[in-house]
Scaffold this motif. Structure first.
Motif, PDB file in Angstrom:
ATOM      1  N   ASN A  52       0.913  -1.320  -0.052  1.00 51.47           N
ATOM      2  CA  ASN A  52      -0.002   0.009   0.090  1.00 51.47           C
ATOM      3  C   ASN A  52       0.827   1.300  -0.065  1.00 51.47           C
ATOM      4  OD1 ASN A  52      -1.752   1.867   0.290  1.00 51.47           O
ATOM      5  ND2 ASN A  52      -2.599   1.169   2.317  1.00 51.47           N
ATOM      6  N   ALA A  53       1.454   1.731  -1.372  1.00 51.70           N
ATOM      7  CA  ALA A  53       2.233   2.633  -1.096  1.00 51.70           C
ATOM      8  C   ALA A  53       1.629   4.042  -0.504  1.00 51.70           C
ATOM      9  CB  ALA A  53       2.537   3.089  -2.745  1.00 51.70           C
ATOM     10  N   SER A  54       0.384   4.292  -0.624  1.00 55.67           N
ATOM     11  CA  SER A  54      -0.252   5.390   0.076  1.00 55.67           C
ATOM     12  C   SER A  54       0.185   5.713   1.357  1.00 55.67           C
ATOM     13  CB  SER A  54      -1.794   5.361  -0.213  1.00 55.67           C
ATOM     14  OG  SER A  54      -2.535   4.454   0.558  1.00 55.67           O
ATOM     15  N   GLU A  55       0.469   4.404   2.008  1.00 51.30           N
ATOM     16  CA  GLU A  55       1.011   4.585   3.353  1.00 51.30           C
ATOM     17  C   GLU A  55       2.145   5.776   3.632  1.00 51.30           C
ATOM     18  OE1 GLU A  55      -0.313   0.104   5.030  1.00 51.30           O
ATOM     19  OE2 GLU A  55       1.688   0.681   4.596  1.00 51.30           O
ATOM     20  N   LEU A  56       2.988   5.730   2.500  1.00 49.55           N
ATOM     21  CA  LEU A  56       4.040   6.694   2.311  1.00 49.55           C
ATOM     22  C   LEU A  56       3.813   8.133   2.822  1.00 49.55           C
ATOM     23  CD1 LEU A  56       5.873   5.121  -0.548  1.00 49.55           C
ATOM     24  CD2 LEU A  56       6.815   4.836   2.025  1.00 49.55           C
ATOM     25  N   ASP A  57       2.440   8.276   2.432  1.00 50.44           N
ATOM     26  CA  ASP A  57       1.965   9.894   2.367  1.00 50.44           C
ATOM     27  C   ASP A  57       1.880  10.227   4.080  1.00 50.44           C
ATOM     28  OD1 ASP A  57       1.774  10.032  -0.314  1.00 50.44           O
ATOM     29  OD2 ASP A  57      -0.244   9.285  -0.192  1.00 50.44           O
ATOM     30  N   SER A  58       1.808   9.196   4.895  1.00 49.72           N
ATOM     31  CA  SER A  58       1.568   9.493   6.413  1.00 49.72           C
ATOM     32  C   SER A  58       2.777   9.881   6.952  1.00 49.72           C
ATOM     33  CB  SER A  58       0.592   8.538   6.949  1.00 49.72           C
ATOM     34  OG  SER A  58       1.120   7.405   6.994  1.00 49.72           O
ATOM     35  N   LEU A  59       4.108   9.420   6.371  1.00 51.53           N
ATOM     36  CA  LEU A  59       5.271   9.471   7.003  1.00 51.53           C
ATOM     37  C   LEU A  59       5.750  10.977   6.928  1.00 51.53           C
ATOM     38  CD1 LEU A  59       6.737   6.169   5.656  1.00 51.53           C
ATOM     39  CD2 LEU A  59       5.612   6.510   7.743  1.00 51.53           C
ATOM     40  N   LEU A  60       6.799  11.181   7.608  1.00 52.78           N
ATOM     41  CA  LEU A  60       7.359  12.367   7.574  1.00 52.78           C
ATOM     42  C   LEU A  60       8.414  12.631   6.791  1.00 52.78           C
ATOM     43  CD1 LEU A  60       8.123  12.501  11.683  1.00 52.78           C
ATOM     44  CD2 LEU A  60       6.183  13.605  10.339  1.00 52.78           C
ATOM     45  N   ASP A  61       8.689  13.988   6.245  1.00 54.72           N
ATOM     46  CA  ASP A  61       9.755  14.122   5.392  1.00 54.72           C
ATOM     47  C   ASP A  61      11.092  14.722   6.262  1.00 54.72           C
ATOM     48  OD1 ASP A  61       9.543  16.906   6.142  1.00 54.72           O
ATOM     49  OD2 ASP A  61       8.659  17.397   4.133  1.00 54.72           O
ATOM     50  N   SER A  62      12.160  14.681   5.488  1.00 54.61           N
ATOM     51  CA  SER A  62      13.358  15.030   6.599  1.00 54.61           C
ATOM     52  C   SER A  62      13.372  16.255   7.354  1.00 54.61           C
ATOM     53  CB  SER A  62      14.657  15.009   5.621  1.00 54.61           C
ATOM     54  OG  SER A  62      14.566  16.119   4.743  1.00 54.61           O
ATOM     55  N   ALA A  63      12.584  17.298   6.777  1.00 54.07           N
ATOM     56  CA  ALA A  63      12.553  18.660   7.722  1.00 54.07           C
ATOM     57  C   ALA A  63      11.479  18.605   8.683  1.00 54.07           C
ATOM     58  CB  ALA A  63      11.974  19.787   6.580  1.00 54.07           C
ATOM     59  N   ALA A  64      10.389  17.680   8.532  1.00 54.77           N
ATOM     60  CA  ALA A  64       9.587  17.335   9.626  1.00 54.77           C
ATOM     61  C   ALA A  64      10.007  16.684  10.434  1.00 54.77           C
ATOM     62  CB  ALA A  64       8.146  16.855   9.225  1.00 54.77           C
ATOM     63  N   TYR A  65      10.797  15.624  10.354  1.00 54.67           N
ATOM     64  CA  TYR A  65      11.591  14.642  11.251  1.00 54.67           C
ATOM     65  C   TYR A  65      12.517  15.361  11.965  1.00 54.67           C
ATOM     66  CZ  TYR A  65      14.397  11.054  13.372  1.00 54.67           C
ATOM     67  OH  TYR A  65      15.142  10.301  14.207  1.00 54.67           O
ATOM     68  N   GLY A  66      13.253  16.545  11.449  1.00 54.70           N
ATOM     69  CA  GLY A  66      14.379  17.111  11.850  1.00 54.70           C
ATOM     70  C   GLY A  66      13.610  18.104  13.085  1.00 54.70           C
ATOM     71  N   GLU A  67      12.377  18.327  12.932  1.00 51.78           N
ATOM     72  CA  GLU A  67      11.852  19.262  13.760  1.00 51.78           C
ATOM     73  C   GLU A  67      11.065  18.500  15.231  1.00 51.78           C
ATOM     74  OE1 GLU A  67      11.174  22.576  13.495  1.00 51.78           O
ATOM     75  OE2 GLU A  67      12.484  22.610  11.858  1.00 51.78           O
ATOM     76  N   LEU A  68      11.360  17.022  15.185  1.00 44.10           N
ATOM     77  CA  LEU A  68      10.806  16.434  16.384  1.00 44.10           C
ATOM     78  C   LEU A  68      11.791  16.730  17.472  1.00 44.10           C
ATOM     79  CD1 LEU A  68      10.062  12.637  14.895  1.00 44.10           C
ATOM     80  CD2 LEU A  68       8.353  14.663  15.695  1.00 44.10           C
ATOM     81  N   PRO A  69      11.341  16.830  18.662  1.00 41.70           N
ATOM     82  CA  PRO A  69      12.114  17.113  19.923  1.00 41.70           C
ATOM     83  C   PRO A  69      13.228  15.734  20.008  1.00 41.70           C
ATOM     84  CG  PRO A  69       9.888  16.838  20.569  1.00 41.70           C
ATOM     85  CD  PRO A  69       9.937  16.663  19.239  1.00 41.70           C
TER      86      PRO A  69
END
Length: 127
Positions: A109-126
């Motif tokens: 189900n390739a659409s699951e990839l849409d719910s993952l974070l890109d590098s910028a969003a991941y970098g913003e995680l605490p």
């Protein structure tokens, strides 16, 4: 978040990464996760042929500090496990984004990839 975060893959809040090419997802843990775990001493990874579900526990990563669950960011069937790192677990700490990958999954189900974070969003995680 420590270190450089590659922008050619997607990330989970639980610190797994996934890089997709031709319908195959290569999955590993981030440099942040490897750093937080400390020296990795044992990997329990799923066998090829095993069906995995997005967000489900598929293995364990044991280190000098703790035992952590390993979650699949996507659903599909495991096509390959990185057996080269089973007896050389330090590779995950040294090269988490390249030689330290853990498993490959054929996406169901390739659409699951849409719910993952890109590098910028991941970098913003605490951290």
């Amino acid at each position: 978040m420590d270190g450089q975060i590659p922008n050619d893959r997607a990330y989970t809040p639980t610190h797994e990464w996934v890089k997709v090419s031709n319908g195959l997802a290569t999955i590993g843990i981030t440099a942040h996760a490897a750093s937080e775990l400390g020296d990795i001493t044992y990997l329990d990874l799923p066998e090829p042929g095993m069906a995995v579900a997005a967000g489900a526990k598929v293995g364990e990563i044991e280190s000098v500090k703790a035992v952590s669950d390993f979650y699949s960011p996507v659903s599909g069937v495991v096509t390959q496990r990185n057996d080269a790192i089973i007896d050389s677990t330090e590779v995950v700490n040294q090269f988490p984004y390249e030689a330290g990958w853990l498993i490959c999954v054929e996406l169901s189900n390739a659409s699951e990839l849409d719910s993952l974070l890109d590098s910028a969003a991941y970098g913003e995680l605490p951290g």
